[in-house]
Design a protein around this motif. Sequence first.
Motif, PDB file in Angstrom:
ATOM      1  N   GLY A  14       0.818  -1.205   0.000  1.00  9.37           N
ATOM      2  CA  GLY A  14       0.000   0.000   0.000  1.00  9.37           C
ATOM      3  C   GLY A  14       0.851   1.254   0.000  1.00  9.37           C
ATOM      4  N   PHE A  15       0.255   2.337  -0.456  1.00 12.73           N
ATOM      5  CA  PHE A  15       0.922   3.644  -0.479  1.00 12.73           C
ATOM      6  C   PHE A  15       0.027   4.648   0.215  1.00 12.73           C
ATOM      7  CE2 PHE A  15       1.663   7.844  -2.245  1.00 12.73           C
ATOM      8  CZ  PHE A  15       3.043   7.954  -2.163  1.00 12.73           C
ATOM      9  N   VAL A  16       0.584   5.382   1.169  1.00 12.99           N
ATOM     10  CA  VAL A  16      -0.122   6.435   1.890  1.00 12.99           C
ATOM     11  C   VAL A  16       0.678   7.713   1.654  1.00 12.99           C
ATOM     12  CG1 VAL A  16      -0.848   7.210   4.175  1.00 12.99           C
ATOM     13  CG2 VAL A  16      -0.969   4.781   3.595  1.00 12.99           C
ATOM     14  N   GLY A  17       0.089   8.679   0.925  1.00 15.98           N
ATOM     15  CA  GLY A  17       0.864   9.848   0.537  1.00 15.98           C
ATOM     16  C   GLY A  17       0.094  11.157   0.588  1.00 15.98           C
ATOM     17  N   GLU A  18       0.862  12.221   0.472  1.00 16.93           N
ATOM     18  CA  GLU A  18       0.337  13.586   0.500  1.00 16.93           C
ATOM     19  C   GLU A  18      -0.240  13.976  -0.860  1.00 16.93           C
ATOM     20  OE1 GLU A  18       2.861  16.365   3.265  1.00 16.93           O
ATOM     21  OE2 GLU A  18       4.162  15.313   1.856  1.00 16.93           O
ATOM     22  N   PRO A  19      -0.864  15.168  -0.939  1.00 18.44           N
ATOM     23  CA  PRO A  19      -1.373  15.652  -2.225  1.00 18.44           C
ATOM     24  C   PRO A  19      -0.248  15.832  -3.244  1.00 18.44           C
ATOM     25  CG  PRO A  19      -2.304  16.925  -0.411  1.00 18.44           C
ATOM     26  CD  PRO A  19      -1.217  16.068   0.164  1.00 18.44           C
ATOM     27  N   ILE A  48      -3.652   2.332  -3.014  1.00 15.32           N
ATOM     28  CA  ILE A  48      -3.047   3.664  -3.078  1.00 15.32           C
ATOM     29  C   ILE A  48      -3.994   4.691  -2.487  1.00 15.32           C
ATOM     30  CG2 ILE A  48      -2.200   5.467  -4.632  1.00 15.32           C
ATOM     31  CD1 ILE A  48      -1.426   3.141  -6.571  1.00 15.32           C
ATOM     32  N   SER A  49      -3.481   5.452  -1.531  1.00 12.65           N
ATOM     33  CA  SER A  49      -4.259   6.512  -0.911  1.00 12.65           C
ATOM     34  C   SER A  49      -3.401   7.776  -0.881  1.00 12.65           C
ATOM     35  CB  SER A  49      -4.672   6.091   0.499  1.00 12.65           C
ATOM     36  OG  SER A  49      -5.683   6.908   0.974  1.00 12.65           O
ATOM     37  N   ARG A  50      -3.770   8.736  -1.732  1.00  9.94           N
ATOM     38  CA  ARG A  50      -3.036  10.002  -1.825  1.00  9.94           C
ATOM     39  C   ARG A  50      -3.926  11.133  -1.332  1.00  9.94           C
ATOM     40  NH1 ARG A  50      -0.672  10.489  -7.708  1.00  9.94           N
ATOM     41  NH2 ARG A  50       0.816  11.877  -6.734  1.00  9.94           N
ATOM     42  N   ASP A  51      -3.423  12.332  -1.400  1.00  5.64           N
ATOM     43  CA  ASP A  51      -4.175  13.521  -0.993  1.00  5.64           C
ATOM     44  C   ASP A  51      -4.449  13.563   0.512  1.00  5.64           C
ATOM     45  OD1 ASP A  51      -4.377  14.752  -3.543  1.00  5.64           O
ATOM     46  OD2 ASP A  51      -5.976  13.351  -4.062  1.00  5.64           O
ATOM     47  N   LEU A  52      -3.604  12.897   1.291  1.00 10.54           N
ATOM     48  CA  LEU A  52      -3.780  12.884   2.741  1.00 10.54           C
ATOM     49  C   LEU A  52      -2.910  13.976   3.354  1.00 10.54           C
ATOM     50  CD1 LEU A  52      -3.465   9.018   3.155  1.00 10.54           C
ATOM     51  CD2 LEU A  52      -5.553  10.351   2.840  1.00 10.54           C
ATOM     52  N   THR A  54      -3.283  14.837   7.089  1.00  5.68           N
ATOM     53  CA  THR A  54      -3.184  14.739   8.548  1.00  5.68           C
ATOM     54  C   THR A  54      -2.998  13.289   8.997  1.00  5.68           C
ATOM     55  OG1 THR A  54      -5.559  14.404   8.937  1.00  5.68           O
ATOM     56  CG2 THR A  54      -4.779  16.710   8.769  1.00  5.68           C
ATOM     57  N   GLU A  55      -2.615  13.146  10.247  1.00  5.86           N
ATOM     58  CA  GLU A  55      -2.520  11.813  10.842  1.00  5.86           C
ATOM     59  C   GLU A  55      -3.871  11.113  10.773  1.00  5.86           C
ATOM     60  OE1 GLU A  55      -1.030  11.891  14.866  1.00  5.86           O
ATOM     61  OE2 GLU A  55       0.623  13.212  14.295  1.00  5.86           O
ATOM     62  N   ASP A  56      -4.929  11.846  11.078  1.00  9.80           N
ATOM     63  CA  ASP A  56      -6.276  11.258  11.048  1.00  9.80           C
ATOM     64  C   ASP A  56      -6.644  10.784   9.652  1.00  9.80           C
ATOM     65  OD1 ASP A  56      -6.613  11.695  13.764  1.00  9.80           O
ATOM     66  OD2 ASP A  56      -7.761  13.535  13.491  1.00  9.80           O
ATOM     67  N   ASP A  57      -6.273  11.570   8.617  1.00  8.16           N
ATOM     68  CA  ASP A  57      -6.530  11.149   7.236  1.00  8.16           C
ATOM     69  C   ASP A  57      -5.870   9.801   6.966  1.00  8.16           C
ATOM     70  OD1 ASP A  57      -7.839  13.565   6.693  1.00  8.16           O
ATOM     71  OD2 ASP A  57      -6.122  14.439   5.621  1.00  8.16           O
ATOM     72  N   ALA A  58      -4.597   9.693   7.358  1.00  3.42           N
ATOM     73  CA  ALA A  58      -3.850   8.457   7.117  1.00  3.42           C
ATOM     74  C   ALA A  58      -4.443   7.302   7.916  1.00  3.42           C
ATOM     75  CB  ALA A  58      -2.380   8.653   7.466  1.00  3.42           C
ATOM     76  N   GLN A  59      -4.791   7.561   9.151  1.00  7.37           N
ATOM     77  CA  GLN A  59      -5.373   6.529  10.012  1.00  7.37           C
ATOM     78  C   GLN A  59      -6.633   5.950   9.368  1.00  7.37           C
ATOM     79  OE1 GLN A  59      -6.361   8.088  13.870  1.00  7.37           O
ATOM     80  NE2 GLN A  59      -6.888   6.098  14.718  1.00  7.37           N
ATOM     81  N   GLN A  60      -7.527   6.825   8.922  1.00 11.48           N
ATOM     82  CA  GLN A  60      -8.772   6.366   8.299  1.00 11.48           C
ATOM     83  C   GLN A  60      -8.523   5.676   6.962  1.00 11.48           C
ATOM     84  OE1 GLN A  60     -11.592   6.266  10.041  1.00 11.48           O
ATOM     85  NE2 GLN A  60     -10.258   7.098  11.633  1.00 11.48           N
ATOM     86  N   ILE A  75       2.889  -1.554   3.875  1.00 12.95           N
ATOM     87  CA  ILE A  75       2.517  -0.173   3.543  1.00 12.95           C
ATOM     88  C   ILE A  75       3.768   0.692   3.544  1.00 12.95           C
ATOM     89  CG2 ILE A  75       1.223   1.882   4.275  1.00 12.95           C
ATOM     90  CD1 ILE A  75      -0.827  -0.015   5.561  1.00 12.95           C
ATOM     91  N   PHE A  76       3.852   1.565   2.539  1.00 17.59           N
ATOM     92  CA  PHE A  76       4.869   2.613   2.509  1.00 17.59           C
ATOM     93  C   PHE A  76       4.145   3.923   2.754  1.00 17.59           C
ATOM     94  CE2 PHE A  76       7.217   5.957   0.243  1.00 17.59           C
ATOM     95  CZ  PHE A  76       8.415   5.874   0.935  1.00 17.59           C
ATOM     96  N   ALA A  77       4.512   4.614   3.833  1.00 15.59           N
ATOM     97  CA  ALA A  77       3.929   5.917   4.161  1.00 15.59           C
ATOM     98  C   ALA A  77       4.943   6.985   3.780  1.00 15.59           C
ATOM     99  CB  ALA A  77       3.584   5.990   5.648  1.00 15.59           C
ATOM    100  N   ALA A  78       4.537   7.924   2.925  1.00  8.01           N
ATOM    101  CA  ALA A  78       5.470   8.837   2.285  1.00  8.01           C
ATOM    102  C   ALA A  78       5.743  10.130   3.046  1.00  8.01           C
ATOM    103  CB  ALA A  78       4.971   9.156   0.874  1.00  8.01           C
ATOM    104  N   HIS A  79       5.348  10.227   4.309  1.00  7.81           N
ATOM    105  CA  HIS A  79       5.615  11.416   5.111  1.00  7.81           C
ATOM    106  C   HIS A  79       5.513  11.014   6.574  1.00  7.81           C
ATOM    107  CE1 HIS A  79       4.981  15.337   6.999  1.00  7.81           C
ATOM    108  NE2 HIS A  79       5.544  15.859   5.913  1.00  7.81           N
ATOM    109  N   ASN A  80       6.339  11.610   7.431  1.00  7.55           N
ATOM    110  CA  ASN A  80       6.344  11.169   8.828  1.00  7.55           C
ATOM    111  C   ASN A  80       4.989  11.358   9.520  1.00  7.55           C
ATOM    112  OD1 ASN A  80       6.569  13.962   9.087  1.00  7.55           O
ATOM    113  ND2 ASN A  80       8.493  13.904  10.210  1.00  7.55           N
ATOM    114  N   ARG A  81       4.288  12.412   9.230  1.00  8.60           N
ATOM    115  CA  ARG A  81       2.956  12.625   9.818  1.00  8.60           C
ATOM    116  C   ARG A  81       2.004  11.510   9.386  1.00  8.60           C
ATOM    117  NH1 ARG A  81       2.561  17.328   7.943  1.00  8.60           N
ATOM    118  NH2 ARG A  81       1.509  16.791   6.029  1.00  8.60           N
ATOM    119  N   LEU A  82       2.118  11.101   8.133  1.00  9.29           N
ATOM    120  CA  LEU A  82       1.257  10.030   7.627  1.00  9.29           C
ATOM    121  C   LEU A  82       1.688   8.670   8.170  1.00  9.29           C
ATOM    122  CD1 LEU A  82       0.836  11.256   3.940  1.00  9.29           C
ATOM    123  CD2 LEU A  82      -0.548  11.813   5.967  1.00  9.29           C
ATOM    124  N   THR A  83       2.979   8.522   8.459  1.00  7.45           N
ATOM    125  CA  THR A  83       3.454   7.288   9.079  1.00  7.45           C
ATOM    126  C   THR A  83       2.819   7.119  10.456  1.00  7.45           C
ATOM    127  OG1 THR A  83       5.563   7.463   7.895  1.00  7.45           O
ATOM    128  CG2 THR A  83       5.489   5.979   9.795  1.00  7.45           C
TER     129      THR A  83
END
Length: 170
Positions: A14-19, A48-52, A54-60, A75-83
């Motif tokens: 999985g990918f968790v990333g920012e806008p 793939i989940s982009r456009d996140l 906040t931490e809450d965005d990533a959590q959900q 899962i690869f989280a592309a930002h420490n806040r999203l991690t």
Amino acid sequence: GVRHLIDHGHRKIGFVGEPPAYSPARQRYRGYLRALQTSNIPIESQFISRDLTTEDDAQQAVIKMMSQSDSPSAIFAAHNRLTIGTVKGLRDIGMEHSIALVGFDDFQLAYLLQPAVTVIAQDPLAIGKLGAELLFRRIQGDDSPVATHIVTTTLIERGSGEIMCPTSKP
């Protein structure tokens, strides 16, 4: 980071990333895609989940991603806040010890979590030093063209990224 997960047997990542408006977000997403493509692993949009932001965005997003009948094993989280949000999401559903995780950029106390979080760490001292050097050159009259500077990163293995894929052979 994605290559590290692949090396541990994962094929559903999985990918968790920012806008994508942010250049680093685009680069990290391209790196994710490139790692999968060079390993002949299909890109699965449901992972793939982009456009996140906040931490809450990533959590959900992680809870939703993992609730699918076909979910990733890593899962690869592309930002420490999203991690951090990814860790929260995995903990909420009791999967923090079974889903591998690599995050981009270190964060405070990542080494104290169970499992401790494997990260791709940036070097803030090197980034600051380079930024200051470039600024002082400009102040002194340097009018060279704008350039991209890449500061190397370091993989810090702590446990979460080393969780083997349950379907791979050791």
